[in-house]
Each structure stands twice: as structure tokens, then as C-alpha cells.
Design a protein around this motif. Structure first.
Motif, short mmCIF file in Angstrom:
data_model
loop_
_atom_site.label_atom_id
_atom_site.label_comp_id
_atom_site.label_asym_id
_atom_site.label_seq_id
_atom_site.Cartn_x
_atom_site.Cartn_y
_atom_site.Cartn_z
N ALA A 8 0.83 -1.21 0.00
CA ALA A 8 0.00 0.00 0.00
C ALA A 8 0.87 1.26 0.00
CB ALA A 8 -0.93 0.00 1.21
N LEU A 9 1.99 1.23 0.70
CA LEU A 9 2.91 2.37 0.69
C LEU A 9 3.48 2.61 -0.71
CD1 LEU A 9 4.82 1.82 4.05
CD2 LEU A 9 3.48 3.84 3.44
N VAL A 10 3.78 1.54 -1.42
CA VAL A 10 4.26 1.69 -2.81
C VAL A 10 3.22 2.42 -3.64
CG1 VAL A 10 4.95 0.45 -4.90
CG2 VAL A 10 5.71 -0.37 -2.66
N HIS A 11 1.94 2.05 -3.45
CA HIS A 11 0.87 2.71 -4.20
C HIS A 11 0.65 4.14 -3.71
CE1 HIS A 11 -0.93 -1.56 -5.06
NE2 HIS A 11 0.11 -1.26 -5.81
N ASP A 12 0.76 4.36 -2.41
CA ASP A 12 0.52 5.69 -1.85
C ASP A 12 1.44 6.73 -2.46
OD1 ASP A 12 -1.48 4.75 -0.20
OD2 ASP A 12 -0.18 4.52 1.54
N VAL A 13 2.69 6.37 -2.68
CA VAL A 13 3.67 7.33 -3.22
C VAL A 13 3.89 7.12 -4.70
CG1 VAL A 13 4.80 7.58 -0.99
CG2 VAL A 13 5.66 5.89 -2.61
N GLY A 14 3.03 6.35 -5.34
CA GLY A 14 3.08 6.19 -6.79
C GLY A 14 4.39 5.63 -7.30
N GLY A 15 5.03 4.72 -6.53
CA GLY A 15 6.27 4.11 -6.98
C GLY A 15 7.44 5.07 -7.06
N HIS A 16 7.41 6.15 -6.29
CA HIS A 16 8.47 7.17 -6.33
C HIS A 16 9.70 6.66 -5.56
CE1 HIS A 16 10.55 10.98 -5.43
NE2 HIS A 16 9.96 11.44 -6.53
N PRO A 17 10.85 6.47 -6.22
CA PRO A 17 11.99 5.83 -5.56
C PRO A 17 12.50 6.56 -4.33
CG PRO A 17 12.30 5.87 -7.94
CD PRO A 17 11.12 6.73 -7.65
N HIS A 18 12.63 7.89 -4.41
CA HIS A 18 13.17 8.61 -3.26
C HIS A 18 12.24 8.51 -2.06
CE1 HIS A 18 15.15 11.53 -0.79
NE2 HIS A 18 14.07 12.28 -0.75
N ALA A 19 10.94 8.64 -2.29
CA ALA A 19 9.98 8.51 -1.19
C ALA A 19 10.02 7.11 -0.60
CB ALA A 19 8.57 8.85 -1.69
N LEU A 20 10.12 6.10 -1.45
CA LEU A 20 10.19 4.72 -0.96
C LEU A 20 11.46 4.50 -0.14
CD1 LEU A 20 8.95 2.80 -4.12
CD2 LEU A 20 7.75 3.04 -1.94
N ASP A 21 12.53 5.14 -0.53
CA ASP A 21 13.78 5.02 0.21
C ASP A 21 13.65 5.62 1.61
OD1 ASP A 21 16.52 4.19 0.30
OD2 ASP A 21 17.11 6.28 0.04
N VAL A 22 13.00 6.79 1.69
CA VAL A 22 12.77 7.42 2.99
C VAL A 22 11.86 6.55 3.85
CG1 VAL A 22 11.76 9.43 4.14
CG2 VAL A 22 13.15 9.75 2.09
N LEU A 23 10.80 6.02 3.25
CA LEU A 23 9.86 5.19 4.00
C LEU A 23 10.49 3.87 4.42
CD1 LEU A 23 6.63 5.85 1.91
CD2 LEU A 23 7.10 6.65 4.22
N ALA A 24 11.43 3.35 3.63
CA ALA A 24 12.12 2.12 4.01
C ALA A 24 12.90 2.32 5.30
CB ALA A 24 13.04 1.66 2.89
N ASP A 25 13.54 3.49 5.44
CA ASP A 25 14.25 3.79 6.69
C ASP A 25 13.28 3.88 7.86
OD1 ASP A 25 16.79 3.81 5.69
OD2 ASP A 25 16.91 5.97 5.41
N LEU A 26 12.14 4.54 7.64
CA LEU A 26 11.15 4.69 8.70
C LEU A 26 10.58 3.33 9.10
CD1 LEU A 26 9.40 6.54 10.49
CD2 LEU A 26 7.80 6.73 8.57
N ALA A 27 10.24 2.51 8.10
CA ALA A 27 9.65 1.20 8.39
C ALA A 27 10.64 0.27 9.07
CB ALA A 27 9.15 0.57 7.09
N ALA A 28 11.93 0.46 8.82
CA ALA A 28 12.94 -0.41 9.45
C ALA A 28 12.88 -0.32 10.97
CB ALA A 28 14.33 -0.03 8.95
N SER A 29 12.48 0.82 11.50
CA SER A 29 12.44 0.99 12.95
C SER A 29 11.04 0.92 13.53
CB SER A 29 13.08 2.33 13.33
OG SER A 29 12.42 3.41 12.68
N THR A 30 10.03 1.23 12.72
CA THR A 30 8.67 1.30 13.26
C THR A 30 7.72 0.25 12.70
OG1 THR A 30 7.87 2.85 11.57
CG2 THR A 30 8.95 3.80 13.50
N GLY A 31 8.07 -0.38 11.58
CA GLY A 31 7.16 -1.30 10.92
C GLY A 31 6.37 -0.61 9.83
N PHE A 32 5.83 -1.41 8.91
CA PHE A 32 5.18 -0.85 7.73
C PHE A 32 3.81 -0.26 8.04
CE2 PHE A 32 8.21 -3.96 6.14
CZ PHE A 32 8.91 -3.20 5.22
N VAL A 33 3.07 -0.87 8.96
CA VAL A 33 1.75 -0.34 9.31
C VAL A 33 1.88 1.05 9.94
CG1 VAL A 33 -0.29 -0.68 10.75
CG2 VAL A 33 0.75 -2.64 9.58
#
Length: 705
Positions: free
Chosen positions: A371-396
Motif C-alpha cells: 500500500a505504501l508503494v501505491h501511496d507514493v506512486g512508486g516514487h523511488p526517493h519517497a520509498l527510500d525514505v519510508l524504508a528507513d522509517l519502516a525499518a524501525s517502526t514497521g510498515f503499518v
């Protein structure tokens, strides 16, 4: 992973690469090859797009003499197939001929899907599903393999290619996918080597273009690293990114930076050209490249919008041995080089990127990651930032943070490296600072996203909002669109002309970071009115029928007091204006008629704001008013105001405005149009009478209704 035969030999003759949709054709090819006594490796397990390339595949490729690509229409879209093809291509390229290690079988009626161009230009084998054809193919493959003494793995060592100005780029561990785009780059840069396939297009030059953060620089860098063996003369990388806002300052700064970096290249090569202009520096470097006589890659990264043709010419590699690749946000440089639009990542690559630092713990985590991939429309930089956030907090939790009000998780993070850092500050390509047409068009596209908006819709809304006049709307929208194309913010619709949208992440940035939320709300209301209005007619269709005439319950309720009062005010203005009242031939003033209609347009605009702000749905008046403004008043005013204004500017001294107007050669034409306008305006007045219960037209003589 299983392979046939069961006991893998130390060396394979043929590695068969194919998409799973072509399994039946692959089986026929493999059977014919084995009948010729060839040792064939074929992967008969499903390698899904989410699965990395296994060690078994890598080992088999290294031990194979040749790759046979069953190049179906699905082949370019399969990551595993593209990885296998790239391995064989580069192995052949290091030997001096990229086609030496690849044989192509094409089951499709055309070759347009085959990349790179060298393979399309080669004599690929068209596939026909019969035994005799398969045997002829196998015979040809056998003869080709007989001329190869070593497997491909012998030629996998990457050559040392100089990279200037230093230091060399080393790639990014976060780069994901993009193999098809790399083949498109390679094809664009080498079209001139296949003149029989391409009768047009010079090759040697390509441009990667797209919105901020979409991965243009990383893609260019990955191509330069992966395909560097094709450019033994070196990779010349010029970084023109600047903190200057788009405009003349950014262009000047970029060209100065370019000149400094070209001078650095010359100094590194031991060539002294003191106090020389950019043209002289490039001329001296061209001589040097000619003396080297080896192909090289000339990359100009971060080209700003607004360059002149003469400046752009200086960005090309200074010698024909140099293939030129530029990256830019601007969509206005199409004539300079073959464009390759860098698209958002597809779901599988986006999921790979966002889960690169944490594996989803369960099904809900997996769904939240996608769902995060869809939320940011497959934008690589945004996905990279969210990957860091999810690494510590989880994807939900990361998804909850993404959509929470307050601080924006996408613009608050600090970049981790220089390549991506320049794009991390804001996803807005320009600050929203006021009520200019560029800001307003950007707001409207953000409000409509993901739906596209046609130019006519944008014009209708701008014409209905202060401070624009109706005859200004067309030119203002055209200029705004041109500016936004230069910034990379717009995404032209691939099917409908003069229709655009925004990437979902750009729309999100506009909605979250626009400080003028009141302006956004005004535009939202007017956009809804414009979208709800009936499309421009070709004949004279009836205006929208009031709900009170079609819905019994609505008829019982009737319009509210605010809507009824607004309808009465608009009816008063309408029936007293020249649009309904006839203008006798050779009497009255055309300029006064335009002023009167413009005042009516302003009243209509005010009515739209008043009713939308003070009344709840369902409403009838906004559709009627939008039809009045956009289908009738604005086309007339946009046509005749500038035409009459141009004539008035030519009035000689000593000639009265009235006499000058009567002498206008288009006077009769405008009067005829004005008379025709009376018909729809009178019908609209009748609709307003139905809403108010007061028919002001009844006071007019029958021939004036």
C-alpha cells in the motif's frame, strides 16, 4: 532450481532464456537443439519477478558458450530475462562484438520490442512452429557454437575505464530494477550503428527526463557502470545540479559549473588551456578525443530548464566518438535528443526497495508495504525514505505516519548521500507563493489527481476566479502549462491531447505544503462546478433541468432561500444586459456591450462563490451559472475583447471612438454573434425564472424573449 540433463556438465553449449508465457515455444526449441547433440541449460522452474537471480543461473551463464533469447513480447518485461540478456551482451561486448554471445529467436510479427538496437539489426531468427523450421534453427545454432572455444564466464571481468572528473561514481546499493530503461538508453545512443533498421534519428544522444527524485541520476550512473565496457575511452560526468531556483540564474550557474568541470578534465589529461572560453575548452578536448580514437560516454547530469539552443549545443560530447546522455526535469528539450521518460517503479521493484531494510513480519505488514508503494506512486526517493522509517517502526505504523497531519515524513528526513540529497528538500518543484496562474494550475491538477484535466477545464476555472478576466484564461493556462513542463511537474496524458495530471506525490506535496489553503478551497469549489457542468454543445441542447422538475421530493422542498435569492440576482443582471436586450444595427457601442457582458460574467462568478459557500447540496444554480459563464459568455468575450482591443489601439488622432468602431471591418460580424448569443442567454433566464418563481422575461415583448 532444476536443470536438464540431471547431471550438469562443466560447460553448456546453449543457455535458453525465455519468458514463462513462451514455455511451449521454448520446449520445441530445446528439443530441436538437443536433437543436434547440443548441451542445453534450461531453467524449468518459475523465476518470479520478486525472486532474485540465483547462484545456479549465474553459474550456468558463466559456463555457457551462448545465450539463445526467445524474445517474445513479454521478454523485455521480465527481470530475470533482462538480467540474463545483459550478462551475455556484456560478455560479448568485452570480446569486441556484443552479438557474438547472443542469438535471438523472435516469435512476434515485428522486431520493435527487441532491445538493444544491435540485436534488432542482427539477423534474428523468426520463429515458426513447425519441426522443419526448428531443425534449421538448431543447425544454425550448432554452427555458431562450434566457432566458440570458451564459455562466457571467461569474459566477465570488467575493464578499467577512466572516469573524469574524479572521483568516479561507484553506484548505489539502493538502485532497483530499471534494466529495460538501460537497454533503451543503449539503443538510443547506438541507433547510428543500425542504419538499415532506423532510417531516421542520429543516435549518439539521449536524455533521461522526469520529476524530482524519480531516479534519473542513479539510472544514468548505473548505465555508465554496467555498460562501461562499451566506452573504453572513458566516462566524462558533468554535474550541473545547483541550489539556484529555476530561471536565468540557474542556467548561468550551471554553464559556469560545466566550464569549470571541462577545464578540470583537460587538466587531468595534461592539457593546459589557460583562461579559455567554454567553446575553446571543448574544441581542445575534441582534438584530444580524436587522438585517442576510442568511444567514450559524455554524461551531463541535472540540466536546468531554460537553456538556449547555443548553450545546449555545448552540452553535446565534442567529438563523434562521444555518446551524450543528459538528465533533466524539463520536458521542453525533445528536439535536442531522444527522450526516455523515467517512470515510477513498478510494484515489484517498489516492494523490493521499501522492504530492503526490513522484511514484513506477517500478512498485514506485507499489505501495508505494498500500500505504501501505491501511496507514493512508486516514487523511488519517497520509498527510500519510508524504508528507513519502516525499518524501525514497521510498515503499518510507517503508513500511518505518511498520512498523518502535521510534519511531513517525506520532507523532514535528511538525505544519506550526495546523489539523492539535492532532491530531498521538497517535492514541490517551485514554491506556491500567491495567486499566479502557474500556482493555480498546479493547485487544480493536485485537487483533481489522479484524474487528468483538459486545458479547457483549466481555462474554465481560471476564467471564473478572481483576478483573471475571461479572455485571459486561454493564454494564461498555456503559459502556466509551458512553465510546469519545464519544471517536470506535469505528466502529459498518453492518449488525450492538451490533458495533464500530476504524480500522486506531487499532488500530495501541493495539498500539504500550500500555505494559501483558502485559495485552494476556492479553486476546489469552482473545479467541481466546472466538472459538473454539461460539456460544450455542438448544437443547442437543453440546459440542465432543475432538480425540482425531475425529483418529486426536491420539488416539494424547492431551492433554499440563499439559492433562490442568488438566482433572482443573476436573472435581474441577465435580463437587463445587452446579451438579452437586442442591440439595434448601427446603434449602441460594441465596447459597452463587452463591458456589460463582462460585468455579467463577474456577477456569475460571485454567484458561484456565494451559493457554494452558503448552501448545501443538492444545488441547481451552480450548474446553470457554470454553463452561462463557460459555454456562452467566456467564448464570446475571449474572441471579441482582444479583437476589438486590437482595433481600438489603431484609432487615429482626431477620430472619435464611436466613429472608429463603426469603421471596423468586423463590426457587422461581432453584432451578428452578439445577436446569436441572445438565444441561449434568454433560455438561461427562463431557467432562472423557474428557480425563483418570478419571471422577469414576462415583462419583455415576445420578440425580445
Amino acid at each position: 532450481m532444476s536443470a536438464s540433463p540431471e547431471r550438469p556438465p562443466s560447460e553448456w553449449d546453449v543457455f535458453v532464456s525465455y519468458s514463462r508465457s513462451a514455455t511451449g515455444q521454448a520446449e520445441a526449441v530445446v528439443a530441436a537443439l538437443r536433437a543436434q547433440g547440443l548441451r542445453v541449460f534450461v531453467d524449468d522452474t518459475a523465476v518470479e519477478d520478486f525472486t532474485s537471480i540465483t547462484a545456479t543461473i549465474t553459474t550456468a551463464l558463466a559456463r555457457a558458450k551462448v545465450l539463445l533469447a526467445l524474445y517474445s513480447s513479454d521478454y523485455p518485461r521480465r527481470r530475470a530475462c533482462q538480467w540474463e540478456l545483459t550478462y551475455a551482451y556484456l560478455a560479448g561486448q568485452r570480446e569486441g562484438d556484443p552479438r557474438r554471445r547472443i542469438l535471438v529467436v523472435n516469435p512476434e510479427p515485428s522486431a520493435d520490442h527487441i532491445h538493444p538496437v544491435e540485436l534488432r539489426d542482427a539477423r534474428y531468427w523468426p520463429w515458426r512452429a513447425d519441426a522443419e523450421e526448428a531443425n534449421r534453427l538448431a543447425t544454425r545454432v550448432h554452427a555458431h557454437v562450434a566457432g566458440l572455444s570458451e564459455p562466457m564466464g571467461v569474459h566477465t571481468a570488467s575493464p578499467v575505464v577512466p572516469w573524469l572528473p574524479a572521483p568516479a561514481r561507484t553506484g548505489s546499493a539502493r538502485f532497483t530494477g530499471r534494466l529495460p530503461e538501460q537497454w533503451q538508453i543503449h539503443t538510443a545512443l547506438h541507433r547510428h550503428q543500425a542504419p538499415l533498421v532506423y532510417q531516421a534519428g542520429s543516435g549518439r544522444t539521449a536524455q533521461l527526463r522526469g520529476m524530482p527524485g524519480i531516479g534519473k541520476s542513479l539510472l544514468a550512473q548505473e548505465y555508465a557502470l554496467r555498460f562501461r565496457s562499451a566506452f573504453p575511452g572513458g566516462v566524462f560526468w558533468f554535474d550541473l545540479h545547483t541550489e539556484e531556483p529555476e530561471g536565468l540564474g540557474a542556467v548561468t550557474r550551471a554553464m559556469d559549473t560545466y566550464a569549470d568541470q571541462v577545464a578540470t578534465v583537460l587538466a587531468a589529461r595534461g592539457i593546459d588551456v589557460p583562461d579559455a572560453s567554454l567553446s575553446r575548452l571543448l574544441s581542445r578536448l575534441a582534438v584530444h578525443l580524436g587522438e585517442q580514437n576510442t568511444p567514450c560516454l559524455w554524461v551531463v547530469d541535472g540540466v536546468p530548464d531554460g537553456l538556449k539552443d547555443s548553450q545546449f549545443h555545448q552540452l553535446r560530447g565534442p567529438h563523434l566518438l562521444a555518446a551524450t546522455l543528459i538528465t533533466t526535469r524539463s520536458l521542453r528539450y525533445t528536439a535536442f535528443a531522444e527522450p526516455i521518460d523515467v517512470a515510477p517503479l513498478p510494484d515489484d521493484d517498489g516492494l523490493t526497495l521499501i522492504t530492503s531494510r526490513r522484511t514484513p513480519a506477517d500478512g498485514s505488514e506485507q499489505r501495508a508495504a505494498l500500500a505504501l508503494v501505491h501511496d507514493v506512486g512508486g516514487h523511488p526517493h519517497a520509498l527510500d525514505v519510508l524504508a528507513d522509517l519502516a525499518a524501525s517502526t514497521g510498515f503499518v505504523h510507517a503508513r500511518e505516519r505518511l498520512h498523518a497531519p502535521g510534519g511531513d515524513v517525506l520532507t523532514g528526513s535528511q538525505p544519506r548521500d550526495r546523489t539523492n540529497g539535492r532532491l530531498a528538500a521538497s517535492l514541490l518543484t517551485r514554491p506556491l507563493t500567491g495567486h499566479g496562474p502557474v500556482d493555480d494550475v498546479l493547485r487544480l491538477l493536485a485537487l483533481a489527481c489522479p484524474a487528468p484535466l483538459h486545458q479547457s477545464t483549466l481555462e474554465n476555472v481560471l476564467a471564473a476566479v478572481s483576478p483573471y478576466d475571461p479572455w485571459e484564461a486561454g493564454p494564461l493556462v498555456a503559459e502556466a502549462v509551458e512553465s510546469l513542463l519545464g519544471s517536470g511537474a506535469l505528466r502529459p496524458d498518453p492518449v488525450l491531447s492538451r490533458t495533464w495530471t500530476l504524480h500522486p506525490l506531487s499532488a500530495r506535496a501541493v495539498r500539504r505544503h500550500d500555505i494559501d489553503t483558502a485559495r485552494q478551497e476556492d479553486l476546489r469549489r469552482l473545479l467541481l462546478h466546472a466538472l459538473a457542468a454539461v460539456p460544450a454543445p455542438t448544437a443547442r441542447p437543453p440546459l440542465p433541468v432543475p432538480q425540482a422538475l425531475t425529483d418529486p421530493s426536491a420539488k416539494h422542498r424547492g431551492p433554499g432561500p440563499v439559492e433562490r435569492a442568488a438566482a433572482f440576482d443573476l436573472q435581474v443582471e441577465l435580463v437587463t444586459r445587452v446579451g438579452v436586450q437586442p442591440l439595434a444595427p448601427d446603434q449602441g457601442s460594441l465596447r459597452e456591450a463587452l463591458v456589460s457582458l463582462h460585468a455579467l460574467f463577474s456577477t456569475t462568478r460571485e454567484v458561484l462563490h456565494r451559493v457554494a459557500a452558503e448552501t448545501t447540496a443538492p444545488l441547481v444554480l451552480p450548474r446553470v451559472a457554470a454553463s452561462l459563464a463557460n459555454e456562452h459568455l467566456r467564448p464570446f468575450l475571449s474572441t471579441w475583447h482582444p479583437a476589438l482591443q486590437q482595433h481600438e489601439a489603431k484609432r487615429p488622432d482626431g477620430t472619435s471612438p464611436t466613429a472608429h468602431e463603426h469603421a471596423w471591418e468586423r463590426s457587422a460580424e461581432m453584432r451578428a454573434d452578439l445577436d446569436r448569443l441572445r438565444i441561449p442567454l434568454t433560455r438561461i433566464a427562463a431557467r432562472l425564472a423557474e428557480l425563483t418563481g418570478v419571471d422577469l422575461l414576462a415583462e419583455l415583448p415576445p420578440d425580445e424573449r
